[in-house]
Design a protein around this motif. Structure first.
Motif, PDB file in Angstrom:
ATOM      1  N   LEU A  72     172.008  41.816  11.973  1.00  0.00           N
ATOM      2  CA  LEU A  72     170.557  41.800  10.773  1.00  0.00           C
ATOM      3  C   LEU A  72     170.095  41.163  12.425  1.00  0.00           C
ATOM      4  O   LEU A  72     170.461  39.369  12.922  1.00  0.00           O
ATOM      5  CB  LEU A  72     171.751  40.208  10.047  1.00  0.00           C
ATOM      6  N   ASP A  73     168.864  40.584  11.745  1.00  0.00           N
ATOM      7  CA  ASP A  73     167.414  39.849  12.446  1.00  0.00           C
ATOM      8  C   ASP A  73     166.327  39.747  11.637  1.00  0.00           C
ATOM      9  O   ASP A  73     166.483  40.529  10.802  1.00  0.00           O
ATOM     10  CB  ASP A  73     167.302  40.805  13.802  1.00  0.00           C
ATOM     11  N   SER A  74     165.402  39.222  12.432  1.00  0.00           N
ATOM     12  CA  SER A  74     164.107  38.765  11.297  1.00  0.00           C
ATOM     13  C   SER A  74     163.323  40.397  10.515  1.00  0.00           C
ATOM     14  O   SER A  74     163.273  40.533   9.383  1.00  0.00           O
ATOM     15  CB  SER A  74     163.015  38.049  12.443  1.00  0.00           C
ATOM     16  N   ARG A  96     180.461  38.729   9.082  1.00  0.00           N
ATOM     17  CA  ARG A  96     179.235  38.161   9.456  1.00  0.00           C
ATOM     18  C   ARG A  96     177.323  39.147  10.223  1.00  0.00           C
ATOM     19  O   ARG A  96     177.822  39.788  10.256  1.00  0.00           O
ATOM     20  CB  ARG A  96     179.179  36.968  11.468  1.00  0.00           C
ATOM     21  N   PRO A 104     170.997  29.942   7.965  1.00  0.00           N
ATOM     22  CA  PRO A 104     171.603  30.493   8.562  1.00  0.00           C
ATOM     23  C   PRO A 104     173.125  31.050   7.296  1.00  0.00           C
ATOM     24  O   PRO A 104     173.809  31.828   7.411  1.00  0.00           O
ATOM     25  CB  PRO A 104     172.092  29.857  10.158  1.00  0.00           C
ATOM     26  N   GLU A 147     175.023  34.072   6.116  1.00  0.00           N
ATOM     27  CA  GLU A 147     176.406  34.611   6.595  1.00  0.00           C
ATOM     28  C   GLU A 147     176.915  35.592   6.923  1.00  0.00           C
ATOM     29  O   GLU A 147     177.326  36.137   7.739  1.00  0.00           O
ATOM     30  CB  GLU A 147     177.027  32.457   6.485  1.00  0.00           C
ATOM     31  N   VAL A 191     174.783  38.612  11.224  1.00  0.00           N
ATOM     32  CA  VAL A 191     174.641  38.243  12.754  1.00  0.00           C
ATOM     33  C   VAL A 191     174.708  38.583  13.614  1.00  0.00           C
ATOM     34  O   VAL A 191     174.321  40.283  14.378  1.00  0.00           O
ATOM     35  CB  VAL A 191     173.820  36.833  13.012  1.00  0.00           C
ATOM     36  N   ASP A 192     176.272  39.328  14.058  1.00  0.00           N
ATOM     37  CA  ASP A 192     177.754  39.664  13.998  1.00  0.00           C
ATOM     38  C   ASP A 192     177.040  41.094  13.579  1.00  0.00           C
ATOM     39  O   ASP A 192     177.638  42.089  14.752  1.00  0.00           O
ATOM     40  CB  ASP A 192     178.375  39.773  14.325  1.00  0.00           C
TER      41      ASP A 192
END
Length: 86
Positions: free
Chosen positions: A39-41, A33, A66, A70, A35-36
């Motif tokens: 990963l940010d903007s 994942r 999203p 993923e 985001v985990d």
């Protein structure tokens, strides 16, 4: 001339994420994942610029859902769709 396969794009996106965008350890995989993994903007913007440079394809921000962000696999699938014009 055919473009890169989905598997080749997955490898390319994974390499960009692992070596240039994110600070990850050996547990990071193509299915991790994002985001985990941090990963940010800002890193999404950096990643999309790197993908454009590597493939010549700019993915519209409206497609960066999203689900597409993923994992490296899901993002590569989106890029492959854009490359194939589907």
């Amino acid at each position: 001339m055919a473009g890169p396969t989905r598997e080749q794009l997955t490898e390319q996106v994974y390499h960009l994420l692992r070596n240039e965008i994110l600070s990850v350890d050996d547990s990071f995989t193509k299915r991790s994942r994002l985001v985990d993994a941090g990963l940010d903007s800002l890193s999404v913007t950096q990643l999309m610029l790197s993908i454009e440079e590597a493939t010549g394809v700019w993915v519209d921000e409206s497609l960066l859902t999203p689900e597409h962000l993923e994992s490296a696999e899901s993002l590569a699938a989106l890029v492959h769709t854009q490359l194939s014009g589907s």
